[in-house]
Design an enzyme around this catalytic site. Structure first.
Site, PDB file in Angstrom:
ATOM      1  N   LYS A   1      -1.807  -8.913  -7.436  1.00 23.07           N
ATOM      2  CA  LYS A   1      -3.054  -8.764  -5.952  1.00 23.07           C
ATOM      3  C   LYS A   1      -2.523  -7.341  -5.424  1.00 23.07           C
ATOM      4  O   LYS A   1      -0.944  -7.297  -4.915  1.00 23.07           O
ATOM      5  CB  LYS A   1      -3.186  -9.959  -5.124  1.00 23.07           C
ATOM      6  CG  LYS A   1      -4.215  -9.375  -3.660  1.00 23.07           C
ATOM      7  CD  LYS A   1      -3.483 -10.216  -2.114  1.00 23.07           C
ATOM      8  CE  LYS A   1      -2.447  -9.524  -1.661  1.00 23.07           C
ATOM      9  NZ  LYS A   1      -3.974  -8.407  -0.982  1.00 23.07           N
TER      10      LYS A   1
ATOM     11  N   GLU B   1      11.635  -2.795  13.015  1.00 21.79           N
ATOM     12  CA  GLU B   1      11.383  -1.791  11.428  1.00 21.79           C
ATOM     13  C   GLU B   1      10.057   0.118  11.819  1.00 21.79           C
ATOM     14  O   GLU B   1       8.974  -1.052  12.169  1.00 21.79           O
ATOM     15  CB  GLU B   1      11.173  -2.141  10.348  1.00 21.79           C
ATOM     16  CG  GLU B   1      10.979  -1.278   8.970  1.00 21.79           C
ATOM     17  CD  GLU B   1       9.951  -2.364   7.548  1.00 21.79           C
ATOM     18  OE1 GLU B   1      10.309  -1.108   6.976  1.00 21.79           O
ATOM     19  OE2 GLU B   1      10.158  -3.304   7.660  1.00 21.79           O
TER      20      GLU B   1
ATOM     21  N   GLU C   1      11.117  -8.334  -2.216  1.00 20.04           N
ATOM     22  CA  GLU C   1      11.168  -7.264  -1.544  1.00 20.04           C
ATOM     23  C   GLU C   1      11.070  -7.095  -0.217  1.00 20.04           C
ATOM     24  O   GLU C   1       9.856  -6.505  -0.190  1.00 20.04           O
ATOM     25  CB  GLU C   1      11.629  -5.789  -2.225  1.00 20.04           C
ATOM     26  CG  GLU C   1      12.175  -4.780  -1.949  1.00 20.04           C
ATOM     27  CD  GLU C   1      11.862  -3.286  -2.299  1.00 20.04           C
ATOM     28  OE1 GLU C   1      11.827  -2.677  -2.168  1.00 20.04           O
ATOM     29  OE2 GLU C   1      12.598  -3.355  -3.712  1.00 20.04           O
ATOM     30  N   LEU C   2      11.704  -7.222   1.025  1.00 15.31           N
ATOM     31  CA  LEU C   2      10.804  -6.757   2.684  1.00 15.31           C
ATOM     32  C   LEU C   2      11.270  -5.898   2.529  1.00 15.31           C
ATOM     33  O   LEU C   2      11.850  -4.824   2.436  1.00 15.31           O
ATOM     34  CB  LEU C   2      11.694  -8.486   2.897  1.00 15.31           C
ATOM     35  CG  LEU C   2      10.908  -9.276   2.054  1.00 15.31           C
ATOM     36  CD1 LEU C   2      11.551 -10.678   3.143  1.00 15.31           C
ATOM     37  CD2 LEU C   2       9.853  -9.237   1.621  1.00 15.31           C
TER      38      LEU C   2
ATOM     39  N   TRP D   1       0.679  -1.556  -0.169  1.00 13.94           N
ATOM     40  CA  TRP D   1      -0.126   0.259  -0.225  1.00 13.94           C
ATOM     41  C   TRP D   1       0.920   1.025   0.223  1.00 13.94           C
ATOM     42  O   TRP D   1       0.546   2.279  -0.156  1.00 13.94           O
ATOM     43  CB  TRP D   1      -0.728   0.254   1.197  1.00 13.94           C
ATOM     44  CG  TRP D   1      -0.135  -0.580   2.634  1.00 13.94           C
ATOM     45  CD1 TRP D   1      -0.295  -1.616   3.276  1.00 13.94           C
ATOM     46  CD2 TRP D   1       0.299   0.755   3.570  1.00 13.94           C
ATOM     47  NE1 TRP D   1       0.967  -1.584   4.176  1.00 13.94           N
ATOM     48  CE2 TRP D   1       1.159   0.075   4.308  1.00 13.94           C
ATOM     49  CE3 TRP D   1       0.304   1.640   3.560  1.00 13.94           C
ATOM     50  CZ2 TRP D   1       1.996   0.600   5.620  1.00 13.94           C
ATOM     51  CZ3 TRP D   1       1.649   2.864   4.716  1.00 13.94           C
ATOM     52  CH2 TRP D   1       1.858   2.061   5.496  1.00 13.94           C
ATOM     53  N   ASN D   2       1.877   1.233   0.091  1.00 19.17           N
ATOM     54  CA  ASN D   2       2.712   2.822   0.427  1.00 19.17           C
ATOM     55  C   ASN D   2       3.491   3.098  -0.828  1.00 19.17           C
ATOM     56  O   ASN D   2       2.816   4.508  -0.841  1.00 19.17           O
ATOM     57  CB  ASN D   2       4.398   2.119   1.698  1.00 19.17           C
ATOM     58  CG  ASN D   2       5.302   1.356   0.483  1.00 19.17           C
ATOM     59  OD1 ASN D   2       4.717   0.692   0.250  1.00 19.17           O
ATOM     60  ND2 ASN D   2       5.877   1.530   1.346  1.00 19.17           N
TER      61      ASN D   2
ATOM     62  N   CYS E   1      10.481   1.334   2.213  1.00 19.71           N
ATOM     63  CA  CYS E   1      11.170   0.147   2.558  1.00 19.71           C
ATOM     64  C   CYS E   1      12.504   0.527   2.691  1.00 19.71           C
ATOM     65  O   CYS E   1      13.383   0.170   3.153  1.00 19.71           O
ATOM     66  CB  CYS E   1      11.005  -0.920   2.145  1.00 19.71           C
ATOM     67  SG  CYS E   1      11.150  -0.358   0.036  1.00 19.71           S
TER      68      CYS E   1
ATOM     69  N   GLY F   1       6.581  -6.484   0.207  1.00 15.82           N
ATOM     70  CA  GLY F   1       6.411  -6.805   1.807  1.00 15.82           C
ATOM     71  C   GLY F   1       7.165  -6.227   2.666  1.00 15.82           C
ATOM     72  O   GLY F   1       8.460  -6.705   3.113  1.00 15.82           O
ATOM     73  N   SER F   2       6.547  -7.256   4.195  1.00 16.20           N
ATOM     74  CA  SER F   2       6.969  -7.571   5.183  1.00 16.20           C
ATOM     75  C   SER F   2       7.642  -8.216   5.320  1.00 16.20           C
ATOM     76  O   SER F   2       7.869  -9.057   4.439  1.00 16.20           O
ATOM     77  CB  SER F   2       6.074  -7.481   6.364  1.00 16.20           C
ATOM     78  OG  SER F   2       5.584  -9.303   6.194  1.00 16.20           O
TER      79      SER F   2
ATOM     80  N   ASP G   1      -2.876  -3.703  -2.654  1.00 18.22           N
ATOM     81  CA  ASP G   1      -3.580  -3.744  -1.418  1.00 18.22           C
ATOM     82  C   ASP G   1      -4.929  -3.032  -1.660  1.00 18.22           C
ATOM     83  O   ASP G   1      -4.805  -2.259  -2.378  1.00 18.22           O
ATOM     84  CB  ASP G   1      -2.494  -3.386  -0.047  1.00 18.22           C
ATOM     85  CG  ASP G   1      -2.870  -2.902   1.541  1.00 18.22           C
ATOM     86  OD1 ASP G   1      -4.247  -2.262   1.169  1.00 18.22           O
ATOM     87  OD2 ASP G   1      -2.683  -3.611   2.135  1.00 18.22           O
TER      88      ASP G   1
END
Length: 540
Positions: A204, A409, A277-278, A181-182, A311, A255-256, A206
């Protein structure tokens, strides 16, 4: 009461949280076009009950979006797979043309994109514009690089002249792209190399920020992409998470770290590839020979773009003790001048957080740190007078390892500053984390900075810039080390990871069995002398 307020100013009396702030409303005179919203919503493959997305600026309803079921996900994969074969057979230059046209459309309709981004994320307009630039640059880069990268290539064969080996690049098939979403528009650019490589995509996004992804899809179709090739599904992980991974030939996820580990495990069970990418706890290193004022200005961008919900944003600053006090004065002064508020123009520097849960996480980190002895130099307050999810850009010192802020984080507008004694201590502190996504080094001597950067365990390291130099370099790979992920976006790998290499080798004149006139022993001797000669002649 005004729609924008400097961080250092005292807030007016706060209205009840459930009441949309009048200040924010005065700066939000443009609403999203109803016809545009209807077109975008129609692009979702979904038959489930709709959910209402609210605008972070005000807390008011923004759009109702249908949610996908497991059956919808399977239907999306079926449609994408049916369309993919003919798309893979389309010449790569024709596929590249779609991206080239998309580049032009994105820039031409940028104001439409900026409004969508601001309404669904709450970010400042200048930060939203970075997303437009990123996706346009990505489309342009891969439209130009794809024909060369995907062209068949001769490779050295087993024997010179006698063996002809050709490497070809075949599409994976259907790629699942899961975006957060960011940065919903910028991170949808993972779809673009997948498409130009000949794949179909099931994305998919957010649900909160699905409009940005749907907008980009609409423009891609306008640029000539067959609509079935880019399917969009919406829903929570418990409902459609497993079907998403189980239907894919490759998964690209941003994401996370926690979610990334789950996806990697399920992809591993199916023996399909994934790119992840986390998270990050990204350090900034200010060396003794740095331009302190320049570093302080750069830290503003690095720490507070998109209210820190990035991120690659900086959450830790290590400053050589010899320039520590000067840097802190310059940085805190600049933070105090930031304009915080909700407007659909460029009169604000920092916008809102996007989710209540993110506001709760930021508040919890700051409150925990302060209760354990940290010092607030700037910010440190929620601002309900501006909107339900606003939090001031915050600078802390005296942060210690017993505080959650130290290692976890935050993903918000919060940064901690630490003095260090020399380069060795700075590098050790920067590397003291499970993450390794991004970092930056500040120095008047670029050579000195590069030497320090080479010792930092991060996938990207910027010199005299927080993150944009590396992230904006489309020709260079971008991604994380350690718990910050697997694989890379951008660069050649950003495209080639979405293909399967195939080698076709043909043998000519002589095969691998000993010729009858030589016999096995003499054949072995001839091969031995031949290989020795080829090495000496640098032929292989």
């Amino acid at each position: 009461m005004t729609a924008t307020t400097p961080v250092g100013a005292s807030p007016a009396a706060s209205p009840p949280a459930a009441t949309p702030p009048a200040a924010a409303a005065t700066g939000l005179t443009r609403r999203l076009d109803a016809a545009l919203l209807a077109r975008l919503v129609a692009g979702v493959t979904a038959t489930g009950e709709p959910t209402t997305v609210t605008a972070p600026f005000t807390g008011e309803p923004l759009v109702s979006l249908p949610q996908s079921t497991a059956d919808d996900v399977q239907a999306a994969y079926a449609s994408a797979r049916a369309a993919q074969a003919s798309w893979a057979a389309t010449p790569v230059r024709d596929r590249s043309t779609v991206l080239a046209l998309l580049h032009d459309l994105v820039l031409r309709r940028r104001d439409e994109a900026l409004d969508i981004l601001q309404w669904e994320t709450g970010k400042a307009r200048g930060h939203a514009f970075e997303e437009v630039l990123e996706v346009a640059a990505c489309a342009q880069h891969f439209s130009r690089r794809a024909p060369r990268l995907l062209a068949p290539r001769r490779r050295p064969g087993a024997f010179p002249v006698l063996t002809r080996a050709v490497e070809s690049r075949r599409p994976k098939g259907v790629v699942c792209v899961i975006t957060p979403w960011n940065y919903p528009l910028a991170l949808s650019d993972d779809v673009l190399p997948a498409l130009v490589a000949g794949n179909a995509v099931v994305q998919k996004p957010d649900t909160q920020t699905a409009l940005s992804a749907l907008w980009l899809r609409e423009l891609a179709i306008e640029a000539g992409l067959p609509s079935a090739l880019w399917q969009v599904v919406l829903g929570d992980r418990d409902t459609i998470g497993d079907p998403l991974i189980d239907g894919a030939d490759f998964v690209a996820f941003t994401g996370s770290t926690t979610a990334g580990r789950t996806i990697a495990a399920r992809a591993g069970q199916r023996l399909i590839g994934c790119s992840l990418e986390l998270g990050g706890k990204n350090p900034m290193v200010v060396l003794a020979d740095a331009d302190v004022d320049k570093a302080a200005r750069g830290a503003i961008r690095a720490c507070f773009n998109n209210a820190g919900q990035l991120c690659v944003s900086i959450e830790r600053i290590y400053v050589d003790r010899s320039v520590h006090d000067a840097f802190v004065r310059a940085f805190v002064g600049a933070v105090g001048r930031l304009r915080l508020g909700a407007t659909l123009d460029r009169t604000t520097d920092v916008g809102s957080l996007t989710y209540q849960r993110q506001l709760d996480a930021v508040r919890a980190h700051v409150d925990d740190a302060v209760s354990r002895g940290a010092t607030v130099l700037a910010g440190g307050r929620q601002r309900p007078d501006l909107g339900p999810l606003f939090y001031e850009p915050t600078v802390l010192t005296d942060v210690t390892p017993d505080m959650s802020l130290y290692r976890d984080e935050t993903f918000g507008p919060v940064v901690a500053i630490y003095p260090v004694d020399g380069d060795e201590a700075a590098v050790a502190a920067a590397n003291d984390t499970e993450y390794g996504l991004n970092a930056c080094v500040w120095s008047r001597d670029t050579g000195h900075a590069r030497a320090v950067a080479a010792r930092i365990d991060a996938g990207t390291v910027n010199i005299n810039e927080g993150y944009a130099s590396a992230y904006g370099s489309q020709g260079a790979p971008m991604g994380g080390m350690k718990a910050s992920g697997l694989g890379r976006r951008h660069g050649d790998e950003g495209l080639l990871k979405l293909t399967e290499p195939q080698t076709v080798a043909s043998q000519h004149l002589l095969g691998f069995d000993p010729p009858a006139f030589l016999g096995p022993d003499r054949y072995a001797t001839v091969l031995t002398h031949t290989l020795t000669a080829l090495k000496r002649l640098h032929i292989r």
